[in-house]
Design a protein around this motif. Structure first.
Motif, PDB file in Angstrom:
ATOM      1  N   LEU A  67       0.693  -1.111  -0.035  1.00 62.04           N
ATOM      2  CA  LEU A  67      -0.085   0.174  -0.121  1.00 62.04           C
ATOM      3  C   LEU A  67       0.813   1.140   0.139  1.00 62.04           C
ATOM      4  CD1 LEU A  67      -2.344  -1.286   2.694  1.00 62.04           C
ATOM      5  CD2 LEU A  67      -2.926  -0.977   0.449  1.00 62.04           C
ATOM      6  N   TYR A  68       0.364   2.368  -0.633  1.00 65.87           N
ATOM      7  CA  TYR A  68       1.091   3.479  -0.754  1.00 65.87           C
ATOM      8  C   TYR A  68       0.402   4.660  -0.346  1.00 65.87           C
ATOM      9  CZ  TYR A  68       3.784   7.714  -2.251  1.00 65.87           C
ATOM     10  OH  TYR A  68       4.266   8.845  -2.481  1.00 65.87           O
ATOM     11  N   SER A  69       0.915   5.535   0.685  1.00 68.31           N
ATOM     12  CA  SER A  69       0.060   6.606   1.140  1.00 68.31           C
ATOM     13  C   SER A  69       0.774   7.940   0.947  1.00 68.31           C
ATOM     14  CB  SER A  69      -0.286   6.485   2.699  1.00 68.31           C
ATOM     15  OG  SER A  69      -0.965   7.960   3.094  1.00 68.31           O
ATOM     16  N   PRO A  70       0.512   8.940   0.372  1.00 71.21           N
ATOM     17  CA  PRO A  70       1.339  10.188  -0.063  1.00 71.21           C
ATOM     18  C   PRO A  70       1.324  11.241   1.065  1.00 71.21           C
ATOM     19  CG  PRO A  70      -0.811  10.445  -1.253  1.00 71.21           C
ATOM     20  CD  PRO A  70      -0.834   9.001  -0.515  1.00 71.21           C
ATOM     21  N   GLY A  71       2.158  11.961   0.927  1.00 71.20           N
ATOM     22  CA  GLY A  71       2.069  13.147   2.035  1.00 71.20           C
ATOM     23  C   GLY A  71       0.933  14.185   2.104  1.00 71.20           C
ATOM     24  N   ALA A  72       0.746  15.019   2.975  1.00 65.13           N
ATOM     25  CA  ALA A  72      -0.398  15.819   3.226  1.00 65.13           C
ATOM     26  C   ALA A  72      -0.599  16.873   1.903  1.00 65.13           C
ATOM     27  CB  ALA A  72      -0.173  16.795   4.362  1.00 65.13           C
ATOM     28  N   TYR A  73      -1.742  16.861   1.419  1.00 66.31           N
ATOM     29  CA  TYR A  73      -2.001  17.508   0.095  1.00 66.31           C
ATOM     30  C   TYR A  73      -1.622  17.031  -1.071  1.00 66.31           C
ATOM     31  CZ  TYR A  73      -2.131  21.329   3.898  1.00 66.31           C
ATOM     32  OH  TYR A  73      -2.226  22.237   5.117  1.00 66.31           O
TER      33      TYR A  73
ATOM     34  N   SER B 143      -1.153  13.999  -4.277  1.00 67.85           N
ATOM     35  CA  SER B 143      -1.670  12.981  -4.981  1.00 67.85           C
ATOM     36  C   SER B 143      -1.130  11.654  -5.027  1.00 67.85           C
ATOM     37  CB  SER B 143      -2.050  13.431  -6.273  1.00 67.85           C
ATOM     38  OG  SER B 143      -2.252  12.395  -7.295  1.00 67.85           O
ATOM     39  N   ARG B 144      -1.897  10.684  -4.992  1.00 66.76           N
ATOM     40  CA  ARG B 144      -1.284   9.490  -4.994  1.00 66.76           C
ATOM     41  C   ARG B 144      -0.194   9.272  -6.218  1.00 66.76           C
ATOM     42  NH1 ARG B 144      -6.505   8.829  -7.655  1.00 66.76           N
ATOM     43  NH2 ARG B 144      -6.713   7.228  -9.239  1.00 66.76           N
ATOM     44  N   SER B 145      -0.365  10.310  -7.342  1.00 67.07           N
ATOM     45  CA  SER B 145       0.503  10.168  -8.455  1.00 67.07           C
ATOM     46  C   SER B 145       2.198  10.308  -8.131  1.00 67.07           C
ATOM     47  CB  SER B 145      -0.019  11.372  -9.366  1.00 67.07           C
ATOM     48  OG  SER B 145      -1.355  10.992  -9.778  1.00 67.07           O
ATOM     49  N   PHE B 146       2.245  10.991  -6.991  1.00 66.61           N
ATOM     50  CA  PHE B 146       3.571  11.482  -6.812  1.00 66.61           C
ATOM     51  C   PHE B 146       4.500  10.389  -6.355  1.00 66.61           C
ATOM     52  CE2 PHE B 146       1.425  15.621  -6.896  1.00 66.61           C
ATOM     53  CZ  PHE B 146       2.647  16.451  -7.632  1.00 66.61           C
ATOM     54  N   GLY B 147       4.136   9.099  -6.110  1.00 64.73           N
ATOM     55  CA  GLY B 147       4.805   8.075  -5.741  1.00 64.73           C
ATOM     56  C   GLY B 147       4.885   7.050  -7.003  1.00 64.73           C
TER      57      GLY B 147
ATOM     58  N   VAL C 207      -1.034  -0.805  -4.357  1.00 64.73           N
ATOM     59  CA  VAL C 207      -2.434  -0.080  -4.277  1.00 64.73           C
ATOM     60  C   VAL C 207      -2.148   1.508  -3.723  1.00 64.73           C
ATOM     61  CG1 VAL C 207      -4.530   0.192  -3.438  1.00 64.73           C
ATOM     62  CG2 VAL C 207      -3.491  -2.247  -3.776  1.00 64.73           C
ATOM     63  N   THR C 208      -2.264   2.468  -4.558  1.00 65.22           N
ATOM     64  CA  THR C 208      -2.090   3.729  -4.080  1.00 65.22           C
ATOM     65  C   THR C 208      -3.397   4.477  -3.879  1.00 65.22           C
ATOM     66  OG1 THR C 208      -2.284   4.685  -6.397  1.00 65.22           O
ATOM     67  CG2 THR C 208       0.226   3.853  -5.580  1.00 65.22           C
TER      68      THR C 208
ATOM     69  N   ARG D 123      22.186  11.737   2.210  1.00 62.73           N
ATOM     70  CA  ARG D 123      23.079  12.707   2.242  1.00 62.73           C
ATOM     71  C   ARG D 123      22.676  13.600   0.794  1.00 62.73           C
ATOM     72  NH1 ARG D 123      26.228   9.050   4.831  1.00 62.73           N
ATOM     73  NH2 ARG D 123      27.230   8.659   2.762  1.00 62.73           N
ATOM     74  N   GLY D 124      22.523  14.783   1.168  1.00 63.17           N
ATOM     75  CA  GLY D 124      22.228  15.682   0.048  1.00 63.17           C
ATOM     76  C   GLY D 124      20.691  15.580  -0.383  1.00 63.17           C
ATOM     77  N   ALA D 125      19.902  14.624   0.342  1.00 64.34           N
ATOM     78  CA  ALA D 125      18.360  14.932   0.067  1.00 64.34           C
ATOM     79  C   ALA D 125      17.864  16.018   0.974  1.00 64.34           C
ATOM     80  CB  ALA D 125      17.841  13.482   0.161  1.00 64.34           C
ATOM     81  N   ALA D 126      16.561  16.231   0.398  1.00 63.07           N
ATOM     82  CA  ALA D 126      15.760  17.100   1.182  1.00 63.07           C
ATOM     83  C   ALA D 126      14.265  16.474   1.092  1.00 63.07           C
ATOM     84  CB  ALA D 126      15.707  18.559   0.576  1.00 63.07           C
ATOM     85  N   HIS D 127      13.591  17.231   1.849  1.00 63.98           N
ATOM     86  CA  HIS D 127      11.987  16.478   2.000  1.00 63.98           C
ATOM     87  C   HIS D 127      11.479  15.969   0.665  1.00 63.98           C
ATOM     88  CE1 HIS D 127       8.703  15.080   4.605  1.00 63.98           C
ATOM     89  NE2 HIS D 127       7.840  16.122   3.860  1.00 63.98           N
ATOM     90  N   GLN D 128      11.537  16.733  -0.440  1.00 62.90           N
ATOM     91  CA  GLN D 128      10.832  16.327  -1.505  1.00 62.90           C
ATOM     92  C   GLN D 128      11.409  15.300  -2.379  1.00 62.90           C
ATOM     93  OE1 GLN D 128       7.996  17.007  -1.480  1.00 62.90           O
ATOM     94  NE2 GLN D 128       8.185  18.579   0.192  1.00 62.90           N
ATOM     95  N   SER D 129      12.801  14.808  -1.956  1.00 61.85           N
ATOM     96  CA  SER D 129      13.599  13.933  -2.752  1.00 61.85           C
ATOM     97  C   SER D 129      13.031  12.637  -2.726  1.00 61.85           C
ATOM     98  CB  SER D 129      15.124  14.007  -2.177  1.00 61.85           C
ATOM     99  OG  SER D 129      15.821  14.971  -2.055  1.00 61.85           O
ATOM    100  N   PHE D 130      12.011  12.163  -2.065  1.00 59.49           N
ATOM    101  CA  PHE D 130      11.333  10.689  -1.850  1.00 59.49           C
ATOM    102  C   PHE D 130      10.254  10.605  -2.688  1.00 59.49           C
ATOM    103  CE2 PHE D 130      13.939  11.806   1.637  1.00 59.49           C
ATOM    104  CZ  PHE D 130      15.016  10.974   1.429  1.00 59.49           C
ATOM    105  N   GLY D 131      10.176  11.229  -3.930  1.00 58.47           N
ATOM    106  CA  GLY D 131       8.893  10.891  -4.922  1.00 58.47           C
ATOM    107  C   GLY D 131       9.339  11.413  -6.351  1.00 58.47           C
ATOM    108  N   ASP D 132       8.178  11.718  -7.125  1.00 60.94           N
ATOM    109  CA  ASP D 132       8.357  12.126  -8.612  1.00 60.94           C
ATOM    110  C   ASP D 132       8.710  13.813  -8.345  1.00 60.94           C
ATOM    111  OD1 ASP D 132       7.972   9.571  -9.143  1.00 60.94           O
ATOM    112  OD2 ASP D 132       5.865   9.893  -9.996  1.00 60.94           O
ATOM    113  N   ASP D 133       8.350  14.211  -7.350  1.00 63.32           N
ATOM    114  CA  ASP D 133       8.578  15.634  -7.010  1.00 63.32           C
ATOM    115  C   ASP D 133      10.042  16.086  -7.273  1.00 63.32           C
ATOM    116  OD1 ASP D 133       8.275  14.351  -4.810  1.00 63.32           O
ATOM    117  OD2 ASP D 133       6.836  15.474  -3.854  1.00 63.32           O
ATOM    118  N   VAL D 134      10.841  15.285  -6.985  1.00 66.76           N
ATOM    119  CA  VAL D 134      12.294  15.634  -7.165  1.00 66.76           C
ATOM    120  C   VAL D 134      12.739  15.883  -8.670  1.00 66.76           C
ATOM    121  CG1 VAL D 134      13.300  13.221  -7.333  1.00 66.76           C
ATOM    122  CG2 VAL D 134      14.687  15.129  -6.233  1.00 66.76           C
TER     123      VAL D 134
END
Length: 396
Positions: free
Chosen positions: A137-143, A145-149, A164-165, A319-330
């Motif tokens: 199962l995949y749950s995205p961050g607040a605000y 969409s399931r698309s970002f993973g 399942v997203t 190292r070198g990552a920030a909060h948005q480095s863990f999905g398609d947003d990066v």
């Protein structure tokens, strides 16, 4: 949770969907410019991909965010290894109605950003290994969409998982339902994150209930969308994992405390909140964070949660990552940052200094290694530091 930029609060594009000072900069861009295009690279697993979106309705639960709605509605996507030639159409990265709403809230004119398609073929027959397939199962961050993973999800499915997203309606900035209806955040967003965590936990448990209906041969959805051939018989609900980003990571931990059907959980730069902080968990859990704010170093609740984990556990710092480095947003944010008037400093605050291809490599290798280990009992990547990923630090 900071909504200052497009991907703040751990959610991807959605955070900037809240109208704000970025919109005038985007609107001012000339229409004659070539559109900005985003397209994920293909996953590297041996199987082609199939996917199906389903509309679920929990008639036992009035919607907690919009009391006038008598039941809780969700949209999910099921991703899986497919068989046969790619004769069916690939699905858009985000449903068109939701994408249009996202981009309009950003202040971008129609056609200025094109979000491309996934590698999943709509309704393709299920393929992959001959055995039952473990479920994640995949749950995205607040605000969000399931698309970002999608990048993570496609990789898992291409290696033989069913994924399942879940879109958490009214928590996500925009959710498209059949018929073109789009639901957005009430009054522009949520502020009660304790409530959001409880709602999300109930959402995930309901989705698990509907997957059990699917496994038994029933139809889990509202509109009786034709199901892919072989899907109901492919699910192994004795091997269920869960993965989430930001608030989705906290949702993973909270749901595992209340629902023993989830065998193993992973949190991508997510915190911990609620009773699970002190109760801990007795099943495998992976914590991934960054050296910056919100990580283990600066989050007392996350440290307490970590100390109360009684099963297999691993803490990875990228190292070198920030909060948005863990999905398609990066990958998306650097493309559209100029349209939003973001400075290089602001962009670095969101996606870090890690190159996009390295962030994507991490996303594809480590979640799969975790679920391979705990749902399939195979793989060695998590045994210790890897020369292929020098930016990843390990702690037990």
């Amino acid at each position: 949770m900071n909504r200052r930029t497009l991907l703040s609060s751990g959610v991807g594009l959605a955070a900037a969907m809240i109208p704000g000072p970025l919109a005038p900069t985007a609107v001012a861009r000339p229409r004659r410019e070539e559109p900005v295009r985003f397209q994920l690279s293909a996953p590297n697993g041996p199987y082609p991909l199939g996917t199906i979106s389903l509309h679920l309705t929990d008639t036992a639960r009035p919607d907690p965010w919009v009391p006038s709605r008598p039941c809780r509605e969700l949209m999910i996507s099921i991703w899986y290894p497919a068989r046969g030639k790619a004769t069916r159409p690939s699905v858009p990265w985000m449903p068109p109605e939701a994408a249009d709403r996202y981009l309009s809230l950003l202040g971008l004119p129609p056609g200025r950003v094109r979000l491309g398609h996934t590698h999943g073929r709509e309704g393709a027959p299920v393929g992959g290994p001959s055995s039952l397939l473990p479920v994640v199962l995949y749950s995205p961050g607040a605000y969000a969409s399931r698309s970002f993973g999608t990048g993570i999800v496609e990789d898992l499915a291409s290696h033989g998982f069913v994924v399942v997203t879940v879109d958490h309606t009214y928590d996500a900035a925009a959710v498209a339902f059949p018929g073109g209806r789009v639901e957005t955040n009430p009054a522009g967003g949520i502020s009660d994150y304790a409530k959001a965590l409880a709602v999300r936990t109930a959402d995930i448990r309901f989705v698990l209930d509907r997957l059990a209906v699917l496994r038994s041969g029933g139809h889990p959805g509202v509109h009786r969308t034709p199901l892919p051939p072989g899907l109901s018989g492919a699910l192994d609900l004795r091997r269920v994992g869960m993965l989430g980003h930001s608030l989705g990571g906290a949702t993973t931990a909270a749901t595992m405390l209340t629902d023993g059907r989830i065998t193993a959980g992973a949190s991508l730069d997510g915190g911990a909140a609620g009773p699970v902080v002190d109760a801990g968990l007795d099943r495998p859990f992976l914590v991934v964070d960054t050296p910056g704010k919100g990580g283990m170093e600066n989050n007392p609740a996350l440290r307490t949660f970590w100390s109360h984990l009684r099963g297999w556990r691993l803490h990875l710092t990228v190292r070198g990552a920030a909060h948005q480095s863990f999905g398609d947003d990066v990958l998306i944010l650097p493309l559209i940052a100029p349209l939003l008037g973001m400075s290089p400093h602001d962009l670095e605050q969101d996606v870090g200094t890690i190159p996009g291809h390295r962030a994507q490599a991490f996303q594809r290798a480590y979640p799969r290694a975790f679920f391979d280990l705990h749902l399939r009992d195979r793989g060695r990547l998590l045994d210790g530091p890897s020369p292929d990923f020098p930016e990843v630090g390990h702690a037990r």
